[in-house]
Design a protein around this motif. Sequence first.
Motif, PDB file in Angstrom:
ATOM      1  N   ALA A 108      -7.217  -0.046 -10.320  1.00 25.52           N
ATOM      2  CA  ALA A 108      -8.651  -0.366 -10.422  1.00 25.52           C
ATOM      3  C   ALA A 108      -9.010  -1.583  -9.570  1.00 25.52           C
ATOM      4  CB  ALA A 108      -9.007  -0.614 -11.888  1.00 25.52           C
ATOM      5  N   GLU A 109      -8.173  -2.632  -9.611  1.00 24.05           N
ATOM      6  CA  GLU A 109      -8.556  -3.883  -8.937  1.00 24.05           C
ATOM      7  C   GLU A 109      -8.055  -3.973  -7.499  1.00 24.05           C
ATOM      8  OE1 GLU A 109      -8.113  -7.551 -11.102  1.00 24.05           O
ATOM      9  OE2 GLU A 109      -8.312  -6.515 -13.003  1.00 24.05           O
ATOM     10  N   ASN A 110      -6.873  -3.403  -7.234  1.00 27.42           N
ATOM     11  CA  ASN A 110      -6.291  -3.584  -5.891  1.00 27.42           C
ATOM     12  C   ASN A 110      -6.084  -2.280  -5.123  1.00 27.42           C
ATOM     13  OD1 ASN A 110      -6.136  -6.374  -6.245  1.00 27.42           O
ATOM     14  ND2 ASN A 110      -4.181  -6.210  -7.324  1.00 27.42           N
ATOM     15  N   GLY A 111      -6.546  -1.170  -5.685  1.00 23.50           N
ATOM     16  CA  GLY A 111      -6.484   0.101  -4.956  1.00 23.50           C
ATOM     17  C   GLY A 111      -5.107   0.758  -4.910  1.00 23.50           C
ATOM     18  N   LEU A 112      -4.180   0.364  -5.808  1.00 22.85           N
ATOM     19  CA  LEU A 112      -2.860   1.021  -5.823  1.00 22.85           C
ATOM     20  C   LEU A 112      -3.030   2.526  -6.061  1.00 22.85           C
ATOM     21  CD1 LEU A 112       0.314   0.937  -6.033  1.00 22.85           C
ATOM     22  CD2 LEU A 112       0.006   0.626  -8.502  1.00 22.85           C
ATOM     23  N   GLU A 113      -2.361   3.328  -5.227  1.00 18.37           N
ATOM     24  CA  GLU A 113      -2.357   4.784  -5.450  1.00 18.37           C
ATOM     25  C   GLU A 113      -1.239   5.097  -6.421  1.00 18.37           C
ATOM     26  OE1 GLU A 113      -2.223   7.355  -2.026  1.00 18.37           O
ATOM     27  OE2 GLU A 113      -3.391   5.911  -0.885  1.00 18.37           O
ATOM     28  N   GLN A 129       0.822  -1.232   0.000  1.00 17.36           N
ATOM     29  CA  GLN A 129       0.000   0.000   0.000  1.00 17.36           C
ATOM     30  C   GLN A 129       0.853   1.278   0.000  1.00 17.36           C
ATOM     31  OE1 GLN A 129      -2.156  -1.887   2.990  1.00 17.36           O
ATOM     32  NE2 GLN A 129      -2.567  -3.126   1.183  1.00 17.36           N
ATOM     33  N   LYS A 130       1.808   1.298  -0.919  1.00 18.87           N
ATOM     34  CA  LYS A 130       2.661   2.479  -1.045  1.00 18.87           C
ATOM     35  C   LYS A 130       2.331   3.191  -2.340  1.00 18.87           C
ATOM     36  CE  LYS A 130       5.062   1.669   2.647  1.00 18.87           C
ATOM     37  NZ  LYS A 130       5.031   2.566   3.795  1.00 18.87           N
ATOM     38  N   ARG A 131       2.374   4.505  -2.300  1.00 18.15           N
ATOM     39  CA  ARG A 131       2.059   5.290  -3.486  1.00 18.15           C
ATOM     40  C   ARG A 131       3.194   5.180  -4.506  1.00 18.15           C
ATOM     41  NH1 ARG A 131       2.220  11.662  -3.648  1.00 18.15           N
ATOM     42  NH2 ARG A 131       1.336  11.895  -5.733  1.00 18.15           N
ATOM     43  N   LEU A 132       2.838   5.183  -5.797  1.00 14.26           N
ATOM     44  CA  LEU A 132       3.830   5.074  -6.874  1.00 14.26           C
ATOM     45  C   LEU A 132       3.641   6.196  -7.896  1.00 14.26           C
ATOM     46  CD1 LEU A 132       5.950   3.441  -8.628  1.00 14.26           C
ATOM     47  CD2 LEU A 132       3.992   2.200  -9.583  1.00 14.26           C
ATOM     48  N   ILE A 133       4.746   6.886  -8.230  1.00 14.72           N
ATOM     49  CA  ILE A 133       4.751   7.778  -9.405  1.00 14.72           C
ATOM     50  C   ILE A 133       5.649   7.093 -10.427  1.00 14.72           C
ATOM     51  CG2 ILE A 133       5.374  10.044 -10.341  1.00 14.72           C
ATOM     52  CD1 ILE A 133       4.775  11.303  -7.657  1.00 14.72           C
ATOM     53  N   HIS A 134       5.059   6.673 -11.536  1.00 13.57           N
ATOM     54  CA  HIS A 134       5.821   5.925 -12.530  1.00 13.57           C
ATOM     55  C   HIS A 134       6.048   6.775 -13.777  1.00 13.57           C
ATOM     56  CE1 HIS A 134       7.414   2.374 -14.499  1.00 13.57           C
ATOM     57  NE2 HIS A 134       6.829   2.841 -15.585  1.00 13.57           N
ATOM     58  N   PHE A 135       7.300   6.758 -14.262  1.00 13.00           N
ATOM     59  CA  PHE A 135       7.629   7.511 -15.465  1.00 13.00           C
ATOM     60  C   PHE A 135       7.426   6.656 -16.703  1.00 13.00           C
ATOM     61  CE2 PHE A 135       9.242  11.802 -14.852  1.00 13.00           C
ATOM     62  CZ  PHE A 135       9.004  11.891 -13.491  1.00 13.00           C
ATOM     63  N   SER A 136       6.452   7.078 -17.511  1.00 15.75           N
ATOM     64  CA  SER A 136       6.208   6.437 -18.801  1.00 15.75           C
ATOM     65  C   SER A 136       6.811   7.344 -19.872  1.00 15.75           C
ATOM     66  CB  SER A 136       4.705   6.216 -18.972  1.00 15.75           C
ATOM     67  OG  SER A 136       4.454   5.582 -20.192  1.00 15.75           O
ATOM     68  N   THR A 137       6.116   7.535 -20.980  1.00 15.52           N
ATOM     69  CA  THR A 137       6.655   8.351 -22.065  1.00 15.52           C
ATOM     70  C   THR A 137       5.542   8.832 -22.996  1.00 15.52           C
ATOM     71  OG1 THR A 137       8.034   8.324 -24.044  1.00 15.52           O
ATOM     72  CG2 THR A 137       7.136   6.218 -23.389  1.00 15.52           C
ATOM     73  N   CYS A 138       5.778   9.964 -23.656  1.00 18.35           N
ATOM     74  CA  CYS A 138       4.843  10.431 -24.691  1.00 18.35           C
ATOM     75  C   CYS A 138       4.845   9.469 -25.872  1.00 18.35           C
ATOM     76  CB  CYS A 138       5.241  11.821 -25.166  1.00 18.35           C
ATOM     77  SG  CYS A 138       6.890  11.862 -25.875  1.00 18.35           S
ATOM     78  N   GLU A 139       5.878   8.629 -25.929  1.00 21.99           N
ATOM     79  CA  GLU A 139       5.979   7.728 -27.077  1.00 21.99           C
ATOM     80  C   GLU A 139       4.881   6.660 -27.071  1.00 21.99           C
ATOM     81  OE1 GLU A 139      10.109   7.271 -28.290  1.00 21.99           O
ATOM     82  OE2 GLU A 139       9.452   5.405 -29.224  1.00 21.99           O
ATOM     83  N   VAL A 140       4.167   6.495 -25.929  1.00 17.84           N
ATOM     84  CA  VAL A 140       3.056   5.530 -25.920  1.00 17.84           C
ATOM     85  C   VAL A 140       1.969   5.932 -26.916  1.00 17.84           C
ATOM     86  CG1 VAL A 140       3.366   4.673 -23.548  1.00 17.84           C
ATOM     87  CG2 VAL A 140       1.867   6.621 -23.965  1.00 17.84           C
ATOM     88  N   TYR A 141       1.932   7.214 -27.306  1.00 11.78           N
ATOM     89  CA  TYR A 141       0.941   7.613 -28.321  1.00 11.78           C
ATOM     90  C   TYR A 141       1.366   7.127 -29.710  1.00 11.78           C
ATOM     91  CZ  TYR A 141      -0.875  10.890 -24.825  1.00 11.78           C
ATOM     92  OH  TYR A 141      -1.407  11.447 -23.692  1.00 11.78           O
ATOM     93  N   GLY A 142       2.656   6.933 -29.916  1.00  8.89           N
ATOM     94  CA  GLY A 142       3.150   6.482 -31.217  1.00  8.89           C
ATOM     95  C   GLY A 142       2.974   7.547 -32.283  1.00  8.89           C
ATOM     96  N   LYS A 143       2.359   7.161 -33.390  1.00  5.17           N
ATOM     97  CA  LYS A 143       2.174   8.100 -34.513  1.00  5.17           C
ATOM     98  C   LYS A 143       0.821   8.798 -34.383  1.00  5.17           C
ATOM     99  CE  LYS A 143       4.654   4.975 -37.569  1.00  5.17           C
ATOM    100  NZ  LYS A 143       5.495   5.560 -38.596  1.00  5.17           N
ATOM    101  N   THR A 144       0.697   9.979 -34.990  1.00  2.00           N
ATOM    102  CA  THR A 144      -0.597  10.680 -34.933  1.00  2.00           C
ATOM    103  C   THR A 144      -1.563  10.082 -35.959  1.00  2.00           C
ATOM    104  OG1 THR A 144       0.061  12.315 -36.584  1.00  2.00           O
ATOM    105  CG2 THR A 144       0.527  12.849 -34.274  1.00  2.00           C
ATOM    106  N   ILE A 145      -2.859  10.268 -35.715  1.00  2.00           N
ATOM    107  CA  ILE A 145      -3.865   9.787 -36.680  1.00  2.00           C
ATOM    108  C   ILE A 145      -3.641  10.509 -38.013  1.00  2.00           C
ATOM    109  CG2 ILE A 145      -6.345   9.509 -37.132  1.00  2.00           C
ATOM    110  CD1 ILE A 145      -6.821   9.853 -34.138  1.00  2.00           C
ATOM    111  N   GLY A 146      -3.334  11.814 -37.915  1.00  2.00           N
ATOM    112  CA  GLY A 146      -3.145  12.633 -39.122  1.00  2.00           C
ATOM    113  C   GLY A 146      -2.028  12.121 -40.027  1.00  2.00           C
ATOM    114  N   SER A 147      -1.047  11.420 -39.456  1.00  2.00           N
ATOM    115  CA  SER A 147       0.099  10.994 -40.272  1.00  2.00           C
ATOM    116  C   SER A 147      -0.318   9.964 -41.332  1.00  2.00           C
ATOM    117  CB  SER A 147       1.200  10.414 -39.387  1.00  2.00           C
ATOM    118  OG  SER A 147       0.791   9.169 -38.846  1.00  2.00           O
ATOM    119  N   PHE A 148      -1.515   9.377 -41.166  1.00  2.00           N
ATOM    120  CA  PHE A 148      -1.975   8.393 -42.145  1.00  2.00           C
ATOM    121  C   PHE A 148      -2.769   9.040 -43.282  1.00  2.00           C
ATOM    122  CE2 PHE A 148      -0.980   6.125 -38.322  1.00  2.00           C
ATOM    123  CZ  PHE A 148      -0.308   5.007 -38.790  1.00  2.00           C
TER     124      PHE A 148
END
Length: 387
Positions: free
Chosen positions: A199-204, A129-148
């Motif tokens: 959502a399932e285990n209440g992780l902050e 039950q410890k709070r977590l700040i996790h560093f992800s990335t803007c790269e999870v968006y990948g390419k824009t819809i417009g690029s297609f």
Amino acid sequence: MAGRLDLDGKPIKAMKICMIGAGGFIGSHLCEKLMAETDHEVVAVDVYNDKIRHLLEPPGQHPWSNRISFHRLNIKHDPRLEGLIKSSDLTINLAAICTPADYNTRPLDTIYSNFIDALPVVKYCSENQKRLIHFSTCEVYGKTIGSFLPKDHPLRQEPEFYVLKEDASPCIFGSIEKQRWSYACAKQLIERLIYAEGAENGLEFTIVRPFNWIGPRMDFIPGIDGPSEGVPRVLACFSNNLLRREPLKLVDGGQSQRTFVYIKDAIEAVLLMIDNPARANSHIFNVGNPNNEVTVRQLGEMMTEVYSKVSGEPALEVPTIDVSSKEFYGEGYDDSDKRIPDMTIINKQLGWNPKTSLWDLLESTLTYQHRTYAEAIKKSIAMPVAT
Ligand code: NAD
Ligand code: UDP
């Protein structure tokens, strides 16, 4: 310091923060901020500490010396990790392989680092039950819809086709052979896992998606404080070229677009997340500067101009050259076309806005690069090459 209030006017209690990856670029700036402006304690975890040595040494000699400790450990295989997380109030995970040159050439290491190695951190936070700040990335968006869409299609101008929103934009990656996306995909899966633990285990939790944070101490200068053949991110690549008076290499013509935010602005956003858990928990935040958009070519041109001003050296007659991505990064490279962060959520929850213009942030960063590396580069160039 004492008497600091959160955004709701309540006093901020000092907490103990386990910061994994504290010895990296972002970690070093976050440690500096926490030591200079707060009462929080930092348990700094990394395999390196060069970038935070000025905060650690000489031991006992800084006003913050009793609030920071360094633990040299590799989170891949170290039984001490759980204890460090358990004894802290908050864990911030920054540890990752996060240089694009590695994504297609070391995809296994990239996936292990960004997904498998992050798993125990999430698990220990959830179980204890410890709070977590996790560093992800803007790269999870990948390419824009417009690029297609075709190049001059009018819909490309519509924000829905390129602005990246945490709760609405899809994640669009290339095919599996385009191993560039190994990083984005691993980061996406760990985001989904953290979200599900919430959502399932209440992780902050709070997830941060940095959009090209840049500034002093980013990556390394090849042959000076990193491997000669290493390829860091674009700020360090272009700095290295400028310091060595070589043309800047524009990958595939430098047409990709990026928004750059000054590290010191971005760190303000992270501090708001740390100090305001009620506003930050369960959120994913874009952290970037939508006003600082340029193509990579324009970035190269601006860096050339700024470097000339801060170093007093004239710019080269031919300041840039084009290289293919295959030549520069090897097989399997692909690129994000455009990255504009939507700022609605971070604005509403934390009232944060970036302040520094691209010109100003390049001026302070390149002043640092020149001061830190120019002499060392001169010496390395003057050294006779061993035969
Ligand atoms: P960085 O490479 O400078 O820092 C990462 C640190 O993690 C390094 O000091 C490294 O030694 C440490 N580390 C890696 N694996 C480790 C392990 N197994 N055990 C212990 N320590 C380990 O990178 P950064 O720019 O500071 O990025 C930090 C985080 O932010 C990363 O998760 C990255 O994916 C994310 N991010 C950063 C940016 C940016 O603009 N800088 C953009 C997108 C995402
Ligand atoms: N890039 C470039 N020349 C270089 C290094 C990078 O043209 O010497 C380009 C790269 O292809 C990408 C952009 O600069 O389009 C940003 O690269 P970076 O490594 O900073 O990371 P990214 O933003 O892609 O995660």
